[in-house]
Design a protein around this motif. Structure first.
Motif, PDB file in Angstrom:
ATOM      1  N   VAL A 186     -32.416 -27.647  24.467  1.00  0.00           N
ATOM      2  CA  VAL A 186     -31.567 -26.685  24.714  1.00  0.00           C
ATOM      3  C   VAL A 186     -32.548 -25.342  24.829  1.00  0.00           C
ATOM      4  CG1 VAL A 186     -29.436 -25.029  24.720  1.00  0.00           C
ATOM      5  CG2 VAL A 186     -29.265 -27.687  24.149  1.00  0.00           C
ATOM      6  N   LEU A 187     -33.259 -25.116  23.640  1.00  0.00           N
ATOM      7  CA  LEU A 187     -33.653 -23.771  23.326  1.00  0.00           C
ATOM      8  C   LEU A 187     -35.417 -23.996  23.276  1.00  0.00           C
ATOM      9  CD1 LEU A 187     -31.641 -22.422  20.316  1.00  0.00           C
ATOM     10  CD2 LEU A 187     -31.536 -21.741  22.661  1.00  0.00           C
ATOM     11  N   THR A 188     -35.863 -22.882  23.764  1.00  0.00           N
ATOM     12  CA  THR A 188     -37.361 -22.700  23.312  1.00  0.00           C
ATOM     13  C   THR A 188     -37.970 -22.821  21.988  1.00  0.00           C
ATOM     14  OG1 THR A 188     -37.278 -20.299  23.356  1.00  0.00           O
ATOM     15  CG2 THR A 188     -37.798 -21.130  25.726  1.00  0.00           C
ATOM     16  N   CYS A 189     -38.916 -23.155  21.519  1.00  0.00           N
ATOM     17  CA  CYS A 189     -39.222 -23.569  20.279  1.00  0.00           C
ATOM     18  C   CYS A 189     -40.707 -22.931  19.829  1.00  0.00           C
ATOM     19  CB  CYS A 189     -39.119 -25.057  20.039  1.00  0.00           C
ATOM     20  SG  CYS A 189     -40.193 -26.028  20.767  1.00  0.00           S
ATOM     21  N   MET A 190     -41.401 -23.545  19.120  1.00  0.00           N
ATOM     22  CA  MET A 190     -42.812 -23.367  18.656  1.00  0.00           C
ATOM     23  C   MET A 190     -42.772 -21.883  17.783  1.00  0.00           C
ATOM     24  SD  MET A 190     -45.096 -25.454  18.770  1.00  0.00           S
ATOM     25  CE  MET A 190     -46.715 -24.676  18.631  1.00  0.00           C
ATOM     26  N   GLU A 191     -41.726 -21.437  17.196  1.00  0.00           N
ATOM     27  CA  GLU A 191     -41.781 -20.213  16.537  1.00  0.00           C
ATOM     28  C   GLU A 191     -42.483 -20.371  15.047  1.00  0.00           C
ATOM     29  OE1 GLU A 191     -39.960 -17.668  17.209  1.00  0.00           O
ATOM     30  OE2 GLU A 191     -38.773 -18.063  18.682  1.00  0.00           O
ATOM     31  N   ILE A 192     -43.688 -20.438  15.451  1.00  0.00           N
ATOM     32  CA  ILE A 192     -44.776 -20.844  14.235  1.00  0.00           C
ATOM     33  C   ILE A 192     -44.955 -19.593  13.245  1.00  0.00           C
ATOM     34  CG2 ILE A 192     -46.806 -19.954  15.513  1.00  0.00           C
ATOM     35  CD1 ILE A 192     -48.324 -22.279  14.496  1.00  0.00           C
ATOM     36  N   GLY A 193     -44.491 -18.647  13.643  1.00  0.00           N
ATOM     37  CA  GLY A 193     -44.713 -17.293  12.549  1.00  0.00           C
ATOM     38  C   GLY A 193     -43.837 -17.379  11.683  1.00  0.00           C
ATOM     39  N   HIS A 194     -42.531 -18.248  11.686  1.00  0.00           N
ATOM     40  CA  HIS A 194     -41.697 -18.376  10.850  1.00  0.00           C
ATOM     41  C   HIS A 194     -41.589 -19.689   9.890  1.00  0.00           C
ATOM     42  CE1 HIS A 194     -39.444 -14.664  12.370  1.00  0.00           C
ATOM     43  NE2 HIS A 194     -39.599 -15.225  13.538  1.00  0.00           N
ATOM     44  N   ALA A 195     -42.880 -20.297  10.162  1.00  0.00           N
ATOM     45  CA  ALA A 195     -43.229 -21.555   9.508  1.00  0.00           C
ATOM     46  C   ALA A 195     -43.554 -21.092   8.128  1.00  0.00           C
ATOM     47  CB  ALA A 195     -43.952 -22.352  10.016  1.00  0.00           C
ATOM     48  N   LYS A 196     -43.435 -21.825   6.929  1.00  0.00           N
ATOM     49  CA  LYS A 196     -43.642 -21.611   5.686  1.00  0.00           C
ATOM     50  C   LYS A 196     -45.255 -21.739   5.601  1.00  0.00           C
ATOM     51  CE  LYS A 196     -42.314 -21.838   0.674  1.00  0.00           C
ATOM     52  NZ  LYS A 196     -41.929 -20.455   0.574  1.00  0.00           N
ATOM     53  N   ILE A 197     -46.211 -21.002   5.045  1.00  0.00           N
ATOM     54  CA  ILE A 197     -47.400 -21.049   4.965  1.00  0.00           C
ATOM     55  C   ILE A 197     -47.853 -21.084   3.391  1.00  0.00           C
ATOM     56  CG2 ILE A 197     -48.200 -18.626   5.316  1.00  0.00           C
ATOM     57  CD1 ILE A 197     -49.800 -21.702   7.144  1.00  0.00           C
ATOM     58  N   ASN A 198     -47.277 -20.294   2.572  1.00  0.00           N
ATOM     59  CA  ASN A 198     -47.669 -20.276   1.147  1.00  0.00           C
ATOM     60  C   ASN A 198     -46.487 -19.980   0.237  1.00  0.00           C
ATOM     61  OD1 ASN A 198     -47.360 -17.495   1.297  1.00  0.00           O
ATOM     62  ND2 ASN A 198     -49.342 -16.915   1.319  1.00  0.00           N
ATOM     63  N   GLY A 199     -46.730 -19.714  -1.032  1.00  0.00           N
ATOM     64  CA  GLY A 199     -45.683 -19.333  -1.940  1.00  0.00           C
ATOM     65  C   GLY A 199     -45.553 -17.862  -2.195  1.00  0.00           C
ATOM     66  N   SER A 200     -45.675 -17.059  -1.288  1.00  0.00           N
ATOM     67  CA  SER A 200     -45.473 -15.503  -1.382  1.00  0.00           C
ATOM     68  C   SER A 200     -44.010 -15.345  -1.586  1.00  0.00           C
ATOM     69  CB  SER A 200     -46.215 -15.017  -0.208  1.00  0.00           C
ATOM     70  OG  SER A 200     -45.537 -13.488   0.024  1.00  0.00           O
ATOM     71  N   SER A 201     -43.811 -14.299  -2.228  1.00  0.00           N
ATOM     72  CA  SER A 201     -42.227 -13.848  -2.233  1.00  0.00           C
ATOM     73  C   SER A 201     -41.784 -12.906  -1.117  1.00  0.00           C
ATOM     74  CB  SER A 201     -42.112 -13.043  -3.486  1.00  0.00           C
ATOM     75  OG  SER A 201     -42.830 -11.698  -3.694  1.00  0.00           O
ATOM     76  N   ARG A 202     -42.718 -12.815  -0.174  1.00  0.00           N
ATOM     77  CA  ARG A 202     -42.314 -11.815   0.836  1.00  0.00           C
ATOM     78  C   ARG A 202     -41.357 -12.430   1.890  1.00  0.00           C
ATOM     79  NH1 ARG A 202     -48.070 -11.358   1.378  1.00  0.00           N
ATOM     80  NH2 ARG A 202     -48.891  -9.409   0.446  1.00  0.00           N
ATOM     81  N   LEU A 203     -40.335 -11.838   2.029  1.00  0.00           N
ATOM     82  CA  LEU A 203     -39.149 -12.404   3.016  1.00  0.00           C
ATOM     83  C   LEU A 203     -39.276 -12.554   4.560  1.00  0.00           C
ATOM     84  CD1 LEU A 203     -36.314 -13.858   2.707  1.00  0.00           C
ATOM     85  CD2 LEU A 203     -35.087 -11.487   2.910  1.00  0.00           C
ATOM     86  N   GLY A 204     -39.216 -13.540   5.025  1.00  0.00           N
ATOM     87  CA  GLY A 204     -39.508 -13.429   6.475  1.00  0.00           C
ATOM     88  C   GLY A 204     -38.139 -13.331   7.228  1.00  0.00           C
ATOM     89  N   GLY A 205     -38.053 -13.151   8.798  1.00  0.00           N
ATOM     90  CA  GLY A 205     -36.946 -13.063   9.431  1.00  0.00           C
ATOM     91  C   GLY A 205     -35.964 -13.984   9.250  1.00  0.00           C
ATOM     92  N   SER A 206     -36.459 -15.370   9.118  1.00  0.00           N
ATOM     93  CA  SER A 206     -35.632 -16.632   9.348  1.00  0.00           C
ATOM     94  C   SER A 206     -34.863 -16.814   7.851  1.00  0.00           C
ATOM     95  CB  SER A 206     -36.324 -17.716   9.581  1.00  0.00           C
ATOM     96  OG  SER A 206     -37.217 -18.121   8.478  1.00  0.00           O
ATOM     97  N   GLY A 207     -35.248 -15.854   6.963  1.00  0.00           N
ATOM     98  CA  GLY A 207     -34.684 -16.087   5.488  1.00  0.00           C
ATOM     99  C   GLY A 207     -35.469 -16.970   4.662  1.00  0.00           C
ATOM    100  N   MET A 208     -36.625 -17.280   5.225  1.00  0.00           N
ATOM    101  CA  MET A 208     -37.739 -17.959   4.280  1.00  0.00           C
ATOM    102  C   MET A 208     -38.882 -17.019   3.799  1.00  0.00           C
ATOM    103  SD  MET A 208     -39.936 -21.267   5.630  1.00  0.00           S
ATOM    104  CE  MET A 208     -38.626 -22.065   6.268  1.00  0.00           C
ATOM    105  N   ARG A 209     -39.212 -17.491   2.567  1.00  0.00           N
ATOM    106  CA  ARG A 209     -40.325 -16.624   1.997  1.00  0.00           C
ATOM    107  C   ARG A 209     -41.803 -17.335   2.255  1.00  0.00           C
ATOM    108  NH1 ARG A 209     -38.059 -12.520  -1.203  1.00  0.00           N
ATOM    109  NH2 ARG A 209     -35.813 -13.070  -1.667  1.00  0.00           N
ATOM    110  N   GLY A 210     -42.743 -16.324   2.618  1.00  0.00           N
ATOM    111  CA  GLY A 210     -44.259 -16.891   2.403  1.00  0.00           C
ATOM    112  C   GLY A 210     -44.358 -17.322   3.751  1.00  0.00           C
ATOM    113  N   THR A 211     -44.040 -16.971   4.621  1.00  0.00           N
ATOM    114  CA  THR A 211     -43.997 -17.315   6.352  1.00  0.00           C
ATOM    115  C   THR A 211     -45.320 -16.906   6.896  1.00  0.00           C
ATOM    116  OG1 THR A 211     -42.919 -15.727   7.599  1.00  0.00           O
ATOM    117  CG2 THR A 211     -41.453 -17.592   6.640  1.00  0.00           C
TER     118      THR A 211
END
Length: 335
Positions: A170-195
């Motif tokens: 149904v939807l477009t995808c490949m939102e790679i900017g919101h994928a987790k990449i490390n253990g940082s405490s910085r909070l991303g737009g999806s609610g996940m940290r370290g994106t």
């Protein structure tokens, strides 16, 4: 005609034409292509998201109409409109589910444009449109599968897999900017940290180096841009590095490393033959990004994959989205 010049009322044109439209948070670009997808003319305007949903849709339509009038093209000659929009898109229906920077939710762009222009309309995610543009006419031309990663205020991603834009049911995808990449405490737009976006976007880089400037560890940046992250644009970062701010370079290299990990992850999953890097930050420092992202990515994949992909810098710049959108609507209309 120079592409920066408006048309001057040339004699009547014949044949079919296609519109490629790139709807950004701050500016819009509308480009007219002939039936061979050669650029005829274009218009750029401020987006003016403050107009609201109806006002902005009207601005999109009026921009197209002005360009057609300038080029002496009738609406009957318009075969299709491809438009790239920010955020997730319900691609089959042409509905933009959410575009935060525009204040949009569930906006039926396709229905509006079909009623206004009576032609084929395809609504794409804006990064998908840009990656498809690079696939058909830019850095990824001739590839089987291409992935695009575009660091800017956030980080956008897109994929063309064996000639098709990769999308969900149904939807477009490949939102790679919101994928987790490390253990940082910085909070991303999806609610996940370290994106990837919290660690390697231009906004995250500017945030880190503004602290360096404040502490006196980036003297050139402090003198020329200050500590306000709104003033620390891609060019300012590039100039600070060129003029000896070593700590600024370190922060940027760390961002490149994070993007390199994201490329490695992507290669391990779908093995694209080309990974395209684009956006203002990359355009300001293309050699650094191409070399370091490629080096990190190759180091973190199995040896058999290391020669199976290339990291390239986008070639089309601001035209990628309009080229991709027009190419896609023409392809879909002629299926």
């Amino acid at each position: 005609m120079d592409k920066n010049e408006a048309s001057d009322g040339a004699e009547k044109r014949e044949g079919k034409y296609w519109i490629g439209f790139d709807l950004g948070g701050t500016k819009i670009q509308c480009t007219l292509f002939d039936n061979e997808l050669k650029q005829v003319d274009f218009k750029r305007r401020r987006t003016k998201s403050e107009l609201g949903e109806k006002g902005l849709l009207e601005r999109i339509a009026s921009t197209i109409e002005r360009l057609l009038d300038d080029c002496d093209i009738s609406k009957k000659q318009l075969a299709g409109i491809g438009i790239g929009c920010p955020g997730p898109v319900e691609w089959e229906k042409g509905i933009v589910r959410v575009a935060v920077n525009l204040g949009w939710e569930n906006v039926d762009v396709a229905d509006f444009l079909k009623k206004r222009f009576d032609c084929d309309v395809e609504v794409l995610n804006d990064v998908d449109a840009g990656v498809y543009g690079e696939y058909v006419a830019g850095a990824a031309k001739g590839s089987r599968t291409a992935v695009g990663i575009f660091p800017g205020t956030g980080i956008g991603g897109g994929c063309v897999y064996a000639g098709e834009i990769m999308r969900g049911k149904v939807l477009t995808c490949m939102e790679i900017g919101h994928a987790k990449i490390n253990g940082s405490s910085r909070l991303g737009g999806s609610g996940m940290r370290g994106t990837l976006e919290t660690e390697a976007s231009r906004l995250s880089v500017a945030s880190e180096i503004s602290k360096l400037a404040y502490r006196g560890e980036a003297p050139y940046l402090l003198e020329h841009s200050g500590t306000d992250i709104r003033e620390i644009r891609s060019k300012a970062i590039s100039e600070a590095i060129e003029n000896g701010d070593k700590e600024v370079k370190r922060v940027l290299e760390e961002a490149c490393e994070m993007i390199g990990y994201a490329v490695a992850n992507t290669v391990l999953m779908i093995c694209p033959d080309v990974v395209v890097l684009g956006g203002g930050l990359v355009e300001a420092m293309p050699d650094l990004f191409e070399e370091m992202v490629g080096k990190v990515a190759r180091k973190h994949v199995f040896e058999c994959y290391r020669d199976e992909f290339k990291v390239k810098i986008a070639k089309l710049g601001d035209d990628a989205g309009t080229v991709g959108a027009a190419s896609w609507v023409k392809r879909m209309a002629e299926k």
